[in-house]
Design a protein around this motif. Structure first.
Motif, PDB file in Angstrom:
ATOM      1  N   THR A 310       0.833  -1.193   0.000  1.00 18.70           N
ATOM      2  CA  THR A 310       0.000   0.000   0.000  1.00 18.70           C
ATOM      3  C   THR A 310       0.870   1.247   0.000  1.00 18.70           C
ATOM      4  O   THR A 310       0.380   2.343   0.197  1.00 18.70           O
ATOM      5  CB  THR A 310      -0.902   0.020   1.248  1.00 18.70           C
ATOM      6  OG1 THR A 310      -0.083  -0.028   2.424  1.00 18.70           O
ATOM      7  CG2 THR A 310      -1.844  -1.155   1.246  1.00 18.70           C
ATOM      8  N   GLU A 311       2.154   1.074  -0.229  1.00 21.10           N
ATOM      9  CA  GLU A 311       3.110   2.176  -0.128  1.00 21.10           C
ATOM     10  C   GLU A 311       3.292   2.847  -1.475  1.00 21.10           C
ATOM     11  O   GLU A 311       3.477   2.182  -2.493  1.00 21.10           O
ATOM     12  CB  GLU A 311       4.449   1.636   0.355  1.00 21.10           C
ATOM     13  CG  GLU A 311       5.503   2.686   0.560  1.00 21.10           C
ATOM     14  CD  GLU A 311       6.737   2.086   1.193  1.00 21.10           C
ATOM     15  OE1 GLU A 311       7.610   2.861   1.597  1.00 21.10           O
ATOM     16  OE2 GLU A 311       6.813   0.866   1.288  1.00 21.10           O
ATOM     17  N   PHE A 312       3.211   4.174  -1.484  1.00 13.39           N
ATOM     18  CA  PHE A 312       3.485   4.936  -2.683  1.00 13.39           C
ATOM     19  C   PHE A 312       4.789   5.685  -2.493  1.00 13.39           C
ATOM     20  O   PHE A 312       5.290   5.811  -1.384  1.00 13.39           O
ATOM     21  CB  PHE A 312       2.340   5.916  -2.966  1.00 13.39           C
ATOM     22  CG  PHE A 312       1.054   5.241  -3.303  1.00 13.39           C
ATOM     23  CD1 PHE A 312       0.219   4.783  -2.296  1.00 13.39           C
ATOM     24  CD2 PHE A 312       0.679   5.040  -4.611  1.00 13.39           C
ATOM     25  CE1 PHE A 312      -0.969   4.147  -2.589  1.00 13.39           C
ATOM     26  CE2 PHE A 312      -0.504   4.413  -4.919  1.00 13.39           C
ATOM     27  CZ  PHE A 312      -1.340   3.958  -3.908  1.00 13.39           C
ATOM     28  N   LEU A 313       5.320   6.190  -3.579  1.00 13.48           N
ATOM     29  CA  LEU A 313       6.639   6.807  -3.516  1.00 13.48           C
ATOM     30  C   LEU A 313       6.615   8.243  -4.003  1.00 13.48           C
ATOM     31  O   LEU A 313       5.926   8.568  -4.966  1.00 13.48           O
ATOM     32  CB  LEU A 313       7.632   6.024  -4.384  1.00 13.48           C
ATOM     33  CG  LEU A 313       7.829   4.558  -3.978  1.00 13.48           C
ATOM     34  CD1 LEU A 313       8.632   3.837  -5.029  1.00 13.48           C
ATOM     35  CD2 LEU A 313       8.534   4.483  -2.646  1.00 13.48           C
ATOM     36  N   VAL A 314       7.345   9.071  -3.327  1.00 13.60           N
ATOM     37  CA  VAL A 314       7.641  10.407  -3.829  1.00 13.60           C
ATOM     38  C   VAL A 314       8.974  10.305  -4.551  1.00 13.60           C
ATOM     39  O   VAL A 314       9.959   9.871  -3.953  1.00 13.60           O
ATOM     40  CB  VAL A 314       7.750  11.424  -2.677  1.00 13.60           C
ATOM     41  CG1 VAL A 314       8.175  12.793  -3.226  1.00 13.60           C
ATOM     42  CG2 VAL A 314       6.419  11.528  -1.959  1.00 13.60           C
ATOM     43  N   ALA A 340       6.759  14.168   9.378  1.00 14.32           N
ATOM     44  CA  ALA A 340       5.786  13.542  10.275  1.00 14.32           C
ATOM     45  C   ALA A 340       4.760  14.541  10.775  1.00 14.32           C
ATOM     46  O   ALA A 340       3.591  14.188  10.997  1.00 14.32           O
ATOM     47  CB  ALA A 340       6.501  12.876  11.449  1.00 14.32           C
ATOM     48  N   THR A 341       5.159  15.799  10.947  1.00 13.20           N
ATOM     49  CA  THR A 341       4.212  16.802  11.445  1.00 13.20           C
ATOM     50  C   THR A 341       3.186  17.196  10.401  1.00 13.20           C
ATOM     51  O   THR A 341       2.111  17.710  10.748  1.00 13.20           O
ATOM     52  CB  THR A 341       4.961  18.071  11.906  1.00 13.20           C
ATOM     53  OG1 THR A 341       5.678  18.634  10.799  1.00 13.20           O
ATOM     54  CG2 THR A 341       5.924  17.756  13.028  1.00 13.20           C
ATOM     55  N   THR A 342       3.485  16.955   9.115  1.00  8.61           N
ATOM     56  CA  THR A 342       2.544  17.308   8.046  1.00  8.61           C
ATOM     57  C   THR A 342       1.732  16.113   7.569  1.00  8.61           C
ATOM     58  O   THR A 342       0.803  16.276   6.782  1.00  8.61           O
ATOM     59  CB  THR A 342       3.291  17.889   6.830  1.00  8.61           C
ATOM     60  OG1 THR A 342       4.160  16.887   6.273  1.00  8.61           O
ATOM     61  CG2 THR A 342       4.118  19.095   7.227  1.00  8.61           C
ATOM     62  N   ALA A 343       2.086  14.906   8.034  1.00 11.41           N
ATOM     63  CA  ALA A 343       1.452  13.694   7.517  1.00 11.41           C
ATOM     64  C   ALA A 343       0.059  13.510   8.079  1.00 11.41           C
ATOM     65  O   ALA A 343      -0.244  13.901   9.203  1.00 11.41           O
ATOM     66  CB  ALA A 343       2.317  12.478   7.837  1.00 11.41           C
ATOM     67  N   HIS A 350       0.673   4.363   9.935  1.00 13.64           N
ATOM     68  CA  HIS A 350      -0.075   4.442   8.686  1.00 13.64           C
ATOM     69  C   HIS A 350      -0.145   5.877   8.153  1.00 13.64           C
ATOM     70  O   HIS A 350      -1.003   6.195   7.343  1.00 13.64           O
ATOM     71  CB  HIS A 350      -1.496   3.894   8.887  1.00 13.64           C
ATOM     72  CG  HIS A 350      -1.530   2.417   9.099  1.00 13.64           C
ATOM     73  ND1 HIS A 350      -1.364   1.847  10.343  1.00 13.64           N
ATOM     74  CD2 HIS A 350      -1.683   1.394   8.231  1.00 13.64           C
ATOM     75  CE1 HIS A 350      -1.443   0.523  10.236  1.00 13.64           C
ATOM     76  NE2 HIS A 350      -1.624   0.230   8.979  1.00 13.64           N
ATOM     77  N   GLN A 351       0.765   6.719   8.623  1.00 11.71           N
ATOM     78  CA  GLN A 351       0.778   8.087   8.138  1.00 11.71           C
ATOM     79  C   GLN A 351       1.299   8.151   6.706  1.00 11.71           C
ATOM     80  O   GLN A 351       2.157   7.365   6.313  1.00 11.71           O
ATOM     81  CB  GLN A 351       1.655   8.955   9.038  1.00 11.71           C
ATOM     82  CG  GLN A 351       1.024   9.277  10.383  1.00 11.71           C
ATOM     83  CD  GLN A 351       1.886  10.226  11.184  1.00 11.71           C
ATOM     84  OE1 GLN A 351       3.105  10.216  11.064  1.00 11.71           O
ATOM     85  NE2 GLN A 351       1.258  11.053  11.998  1.00 11.71           N
ATOM     86  N   ARG A 352       0.778   9.085   5.950  1.00  7.54           N
ATOM     87  CA  ARG A 352       1.258   9.337   4.600  1.00  7.54           C
ATOM     88  C   ARG A 352       1.445  10.832   4.418  1.00  7.54           C
ATOM     89  O   ARG A 352       0.679  11.624   4.957  1.00  7.54           O
ATOM     90  CB  ARG A 352       0.264   8.814   3.555  1.00  7.54           C
ATOM     91  CG  ARG A 352       0.223   7.305   3.423  1.00  7.54           C
ATOM     92  CD  ARG A 352      -0.827   6.880   2.397  1.00  7.54           C
ATOM     93  NE  ARG A 352      -0.813   5.452   2.214  1.00  7.54           N
ATOM     94  CZ  ARG A 352      -1.401   4.581   3.017  1.00  7.54           C
ATOM     95  NH1 ARG A 352      -2.046   5.014   4.089  1.00  7.54           N
ATOM     96  NH2 ARG A 352      -1.348   3.289   2.777  1.00  7.54           N
ATOM     97  N   VAL A 353       2.444  11.185   3.647  1.00  5.30           N
ATOM     98  CA  VAL A 353       2.660  12.597   3.344  1.00  5.30           C
ATOM     99  C   VAL A 353       2.162  12.876   1.932  1.00  5.30           C
ATOM    100  O   VAL A 353       2.185  12.009   1.064  1.00  5.30           O
ATOM    101  CB  VAL A 353       4.151  12.979   3.469  1.00  5.30           C
ATOM    102  CG1 VAL A 353       4.629  12.821   4.883  1.00  5.30           C
ATOM    103  CG2 VAL A 353       5.004  12.158   2.514  1.00  5.30           C
ATOM    104  N   LYS A 354       1.726  14.113   1.718  1.00  2.41           N
ATOM    105  CA  LYS A 354       1.291  14.521   0.392  1.00  2.41           C
ATOM    106  C   LYS A 354       2.483  15.115  -0.359  1.00  2.41           C
ATOM    107  O   LYS A 354       3.286  15.857   0.219  1.00  2.41           O
ATOM    108  CB  LYS A 354       0.185  15.572   0.505  1.00  2.41           C
ATOM    109  CG  LYS A 354      -1.085  15.076   1.175  1.00  2.41           C
ATOM    110  CD  LYS A 354      -2.094  16.219   1.287  1.00  2.41           C
ATOM    111  CE  LYS A 354      -3.359  15.745   1.987  1.00  2.41           C
ATOM    112  NZ  LYS A 354      -4.335  16.858   2.149  1.00  2.41           N
TER     113      LYS A 354
END
Length: 425
Positions: A310-314, A340-343, A350-354
């Motif tokens: 379920t992992e996407f990559l930047v 982490a503060t923006t995720a 299960h945090q994700r960043v945009k």
């Protein structure tokens, strides 16, 4: 050659211990406390400590039954199978002390079975092939201690076990030595980045005054910039007809992997839903930003994520900054903390960043000469680490080619040793 070794049930030749249900409310992150070995810490043939939890040392004696020792075999019983392979490993002396957590099995050989040979049997394709179809459970796939004990295999005489282990162990020892050298080199690069660009103790920093900025105190003459102004976010959902005359390597990113390079898929079919890398790039996982996973890529390629992940990559490619500097930035603790503060997400695991949050991040902009000096010092470290990674891949390929043929008796180990000795190997 076909062996005539008697078949044995694994349960008759091992001491299997399942871990203890340590209460998460008592977990600590104190460096002096005892590491807890959970399923999340077991990779494919290795242990990983990016999600480390510890138990108070003052209470360790209460659970001495669950202490691990060097050369113990550990096997994840929840989600035991991942795309990279079976989640198992050998406990090594530098990993200790550790306590075994529930849903992880500890295996020790008994009787005529050698502990070192047990290691290769558990790591063999035969055991993987046995585990894959018996995994049960929809939400949390798992295997039981009984299923592990029920595995049957041909048990060679102790002398042959020792010969097989003696042939394969030097490869594994070299793999482990290379892995530790890689960790040291990458840690040196991280420390140098932190020293220069976080604490601002770069060469001749004594002569540079610190001044106020939106980021706090920074050296006079340094600036601040938006990340998106300095690096390019790679395109995704590439379609074959968009590049009819170009050929690319194909990379696959496993869900769990200790490699610093993605793995190459030879002759992979071009499909949509790919990421396009043009030249040297740094790849950063969007999942669980507190412990970011980073890959270095040294060529143009198309990349797909693992089907089961379920992992996407930047994907980022240095535009004006150097690859070494970008790598230092995205592997720094400061960068991980800010991500982490923006995720978003329901829990830290299960945090994700945009991508927009990453590209809008404001960071310090060092002078060109300081960045180039840093690059000249760090590039040789990363280059050596990359060479060691490639050596590990070659050693793994050789070991994985020999292993299934040795444990089934298809290859006569005594004849193979004589041939290798004749070749001076």
């Amino acid at each position: 050659m076909t062996n005539c070794w008697p078949f044995a049930k694994l349960g008759d030749h091992i001491d299997l211990l399942a871990g203890y249900a340590f209460k998460s409310r008592d977990f600590t992150e104190e460096a002096d406390d005892i590491k807890l070995l959970r399923g999340a810490n077991i990779g494919q043939g290795c242990l990983k400590w990016d999600r480390e939890r510890r138990w108070p040392r003052s209470r360790a004696a209460e659970h001495c039954k669950f202490e691990l020792a060097a050369n113990d075999i550990v096997l994840a019983m929840d989600r035991p199978w991942i795309e990279a392979g079976l989640k198992w490993s050998v406990v090594r002396e530098p990993d200790l002390p550790m306590l075994l957590v529930q849903r992880v099995a500890r295996l020790r050989a008994t009787g005529p079975l050698s502990q070192h040979y047990l290691r290769y049997m558990i790591g063999s394709p035969q055991f993987e092939a046995y585990v894959r179809p018996i995994v049960t459970g929809v939400n949390v796939p798992h295997i039981s201690p009984t299923q592990i004990r029920d595995f049957s295999f041909g048990l060679p005489p102790r002398g042959i076990q020792d010969s097989i282990s003696g042939l394969l162990r030097p490869m594994d020892d070299l793999i482990e030595n290379n892995r530790r050298r890689i960790e040291i080199l990458e840690e040196m690069a991280r420390l140098l980045y932190r020293e220069w660009f976080v604490h601002f103790r770069f060469p001749d920093h004594e002569d540079v005054e610190l001044v106020d900025s939106d980021l706090g105190l920074i050296p006079n003459g340094w600036g601040q910039t938006c990340l998106g102004e300095e690096i390019d976010l790679q395109r995704l959902n590439i379609r074959p007809f968009e590049y009819p005359d170009e050929e690319f390597d194909h990379y696959s990113i496993p869900a769990f992997d200790d490699r610093r390079f993605p793995s190459v898929e030879s002759g992979a079919e071009i499909r949509s839903g790919k990421y396009l890398l043009l030249g040297e790039s740094v790849m950063v996982s969007k999942l669980n930003p507190r412990f970011p996973r980073v890959w270095r890529v040294d060529r143009s390629a198309l990349v797909r994520r693992a089907v089961a992940s379920t992992e996407f990559l930047v994907l980022v490619e240095p535009a004006r900054w150097t690859l070494a500097y970008v790598h230092g930035l995205v592997t720094s603790t400061d960068f991980a903390t800010r991500l982490a503060t923006t995720a978003g997400g329901t829990s830290t695991s299960h945090q994700r960043v945009k991508p927009t949050d990453v590209m809008n991040m404001v960071v310090v902009q060092p002078p060109e000469e300081v960045m180039q000096l840093f690059t000249r010092q760090v590039e040789p470290m990363l280059r050596l680490a990359d060479n060691l990674i490639q050596q590990i891949e070659v050693l793994r390929d050789v070991r994985d080619l020999l292993l299934p043929r040795l444990v089934t008796g298809e290859l006569d180990v005594s004849e193979l040793v004589l041939k290798l000795e004749a070749l001076g190997v």
